[in-house]
Design a protein around this motif. Structure first.
Motif, short mmCIF file in Angstrom:
data_model
loop_
_atom_site.label_atom_id
_atom_site.label_comp_id
_atom_site.label_asym_id
_atom_site.label_seq_id
_atom_site.Cartn_x
_atom_site.Cartn_y
_atom_site.Cartn_z
N SER A 1 0.83 -1.21 0.00
CA SER A 1 0.00 0.00 0.00
C SER A 1 0.86 1.25 0.00
O SER A 1 2.04 1.23 0.31
CB SER A 1 -0.92 0.01 1.23
OG SER A 1 -0.16 0.13 2.42
N SER B 1 -3.24 4.10 -1.84
CA SER B 1 -3.79 3.05 -2.69
C SER B 1 -3.33 1.68 -2.20
O SER B 1 -2.37 1.58 -1.42
CB SER B 1 -3.36 3.24 -4.15
OG SER B 1 -3.86 4.44 -4.69
N GLN C 1 -3.02 -2.21 -9.40
CA GLN C 1 -3.71 -1.41 -8.39
C GLN C 1 -5.07 -2.03 -8.09
O GLN C 1 -5.84 -2.33 -9.00
CB GLN C 1 -3.87 0.02 -8.89
CG GLN C 1 -4.35 0.99 -7.82
CD GLN C 1 -4.43 2.41 -8.35
OE1 GLN C 1 -5.26 2.73 -9.20
NE2 GLN C 1 -3.54 3.28 -7.87
N LEU C 2 -5.36 -2.23 -6.79
CA LEU C 2 -6.61 -2.85 -6.37
C LEU C 2 -7.64 -1.83 -5.87
O LEU C 2 -8.84 -2.04 -6.01
CB LEU C 2 -6.35 -3.87 -5.26
CG LEU C 2 -5.38 -5.00 -5.56
CD1 LEU C 2 -5.20 -5.86 -4.31
CD2 LEU C 2 -5.87 -5.84 -6.73
N ARG C 3 -7.16 -0.76 -5.25
CA ARG C 3 -8.07 0.19 -4.62
C ARG C 3 -7.37 1.54 -4.43
O ARG C 3 -6.18 1.58 -4.15
CB ARG C 3 -8.55 -0.34 -3.27
CG ARG C 3 -9.89 0.26 -2.81
CD ARG C 3 -10.50 -0.62 -1.72
NE ARG C 3 -11.85 -0.19 -1.40
CZ ARG C 3 -12.94 -0.55 -2.06
NH1 ARG C 3 -12.81 -1.36 -3.09
NH2 ARG C 3 -14.13 -0.14 -1.71
N THR C 4 -8.12 2.62 -4.58
CA THR C 4 -7.58 3.96 -4.39
C THR C 4 -8.41 4.70 -3.34
O THR C 4 -9.38 4.17 -2.81
CB THR C 4 -7.61 4.75 -5.71
OG1 THR C 4 -8.97 4.86 -6.16
CG2 THR C 4 -6.78 4.07 -6.78
N LEU D 1 -7.58 5.70 -0.30
CA LEU D 1 -7.34 5.33 1.10
C LEU D 1 -6.44 6.37 1.77
O LEU D 1 -5.62 6.99 1.11
CB LEU D 1 -6.70 3.94 1.17
CG LEU D 1 -7.49 2.81 0.50
CD1 LEU D 1 -6.67 1.54 0.46
CD2 LEU D 1 -8.81 2.57 1.22
N ASP E 1 -8.52 0.99 6.49
CA ASP E 1 -8.05 2.36 6.36
C ASP E 1 -8.11 2.89 7.78
O ASP E 1 -9.19 3.15 8.32
CB ASP E 1 -8.97 3.16 5.42
CG ASP E 1 -8.43 4.56 5.16
OD1 ASP E 1 -7.57 5.02 5.94
OD2 ASP E 1 -8.89 5.21 4.21
N TRP F 1 -12.30 -9.01 2.55
CA TRP F 1 -12.51 -9.05 1.10
C TRP F 1 -12.42 -10.49 0.63
O TRP F 1 -11.42 -11.18 0.87
CB TRP F 1 -11.42 -8.22 0.43
CG TRP F 1 -11.83 -7.49 -0.81
CD1 TRP F 1 -12.98 -7.66 -1.54
CD2 TRP F 1 -11.08 -6.48 -1.49
NE1 TRP F 1 -12.99 -6.81 -2.62
CE2 TRP F 1 -11.84 -6.06 -2.61
CE3 TRP F 1 -9.85 -5.87 -1.25
CZ2 TRP F 1 -11.40 -5.08 -3.49
CZ3 TRP F 1 -9.41 -4.89 -2.12
CH2 TRP F 1 -10.18 -4.49 -3.23
N GLU G 1 -16.98 -6.26 -3.57
CA GLU G 1 -16.54 -5.19 -2.69
C GLU G 1 -16.18 -5.73 -1.31
O GLU G 1 -16.82 -6.67 -0.82
CB GLU G 1 -17.64 -4.14 -2.56
CG GLU G 1 -17.80 -3.24 -3.78
CD GLU G 1 -16.57 -2.38 -3.99
OE1 GLU G 1 -16.21 -1.61 -3.08
OE2 GLU G 1 -15.97 -2.49 -5.08
#
Length: 298
Positions: free
Chosen positions: A122, A134, A145-148, A150, A169, A178, A189
């Motif tokens: 991350s 992220s 990239q899995l997620r932004t 954060l 977070d 997840w 999600e």
């Protein structure tokens, strides 16, 4: 969260008096029987050989948040703007790839190897800028990239069968779970799993034990809590310092719990009250950790 005072409680003791500004990323290297952890803000990689009690550190030229043991030997350093191979024998560093190198706002933060030998890692803002971070997966050498959005990504860890990942977070106080597919990629999600938003301390780093329970550092609360499959607190480790950052199981049988801590943001008065803040702590709980595979780059 459950707060029954009758739950099992252990006291952590000082293991290495290293007094890092921001101790983070404890990682057991089973092949070489060494524990590694980082002093992120002072650009240091620390190590401990539990069998001999020897310890030391390497001075680096950039901030690093994890040293992941590589399949075939050596380490992969998760750094503020790059991922690098590191040979601890001669302290040689070789860049592997960029990591948000075009974003001067961010640095690396939490990371852990999953059940497939891939690395989840991350980023976060150097001043914890809201939403700057992220979450990524390094799978067979390719970064995805899995997620932004954060702020302070933490608590990355995985179930024994690889069916779930956890992360938080820290700013939200909520640990998420997840669902993963058979290759370790997220499905759908993430869902709220354990909520610490109304309790003392903020969820930070985490690790899973051999019984499938999650050990979570509570930054600001002087404790690491053990959570059952439903996210309820069933045990805790108490520390004499207020900012534990991440736990890790180590030793030949993975029965020793080490905990990194920090003194980041301390006033002179706080530092006087907690002189060993930022040091490495240890607790003998009798509970065995879950072995993690080495990182595969190909």
């Amino acid at each position: 969260m459950q707060s029954d005072m009758s739950i099992s409680t252990w006291q952590a003791e000082l293991a290495v008096d290293c007094r890092c500004i921001l101790g983070e990323g404890p990682q057991w290297d089973a092949v070489n029987q060494r524990l590694y952890w980082c002093n992120i803000l002072e650009k240091q990689l620390h190590w401990l050989s539990p069998a001999s009690g020897e310890s030391g550190h390497y001075q680096l030229d950039h901030m690093v948040s994890l040293a992941a043991p590589l399949e075939g030997g050596g380490l992969l350093l998760v750094g503020e703007d790059r991922l690098s191979r590191f040979d601890p024998i001669n302290a040689a560093v070789e860049k592997f790839c960029d990591f948000e190198a075009d974003n001067p706002v961010t640095r690396s933060n939490d990371a852990r190897i999953d059940r497939h030998g891939s690395l989840w890692l991350s980023s976060m803002g150097k001043a914890a800028e809201k939403g700057a971070g992220s979450l990524y997966r390094l799978h067979r050498g390719k970064l995805t990239q899995l997620r932004t959005g954060l702020t302070i990504p933490n608590a990355i860890c995985f179930s024994a069968n690889g069916g779930f990942a956890w992360f938080t977070d820290t700013a939200t106080g909520v640990v998420m779970r997840w669902t993963l597919d058979s290759d370790g990629w997220p499905k759908g999600e993430p869902q709220p799993w354990a909520d610490f938003s109304a309790t003392q301390g903020n969820p930070d780093g985490a690790v899973v034990d051999s019984q499938g329970c999650l050990w979570l550092a509570l930054w600001g609360a002087s404790q690491v809590v053990r959570l059952d499959h439903d996210g309820q607190v069933i045990a805790r480790v108490e520390l004499p310092v207020s900012q534990p950052s991440c736990p890790a199981f180590a030793g030949p049988e993975l029965k020793t719990l080490y905990i990194t801590t920090a003194q980041e943001g301390f006033s002179a008065e706080q530092l006087a009250q907690e002189p060993t803040a930022g040091s490495l702590y240890v607790a003998e709980t009798g509970i065995k950790g879950l072995a993690e595979p080495p990182l595969r780059l190909v």
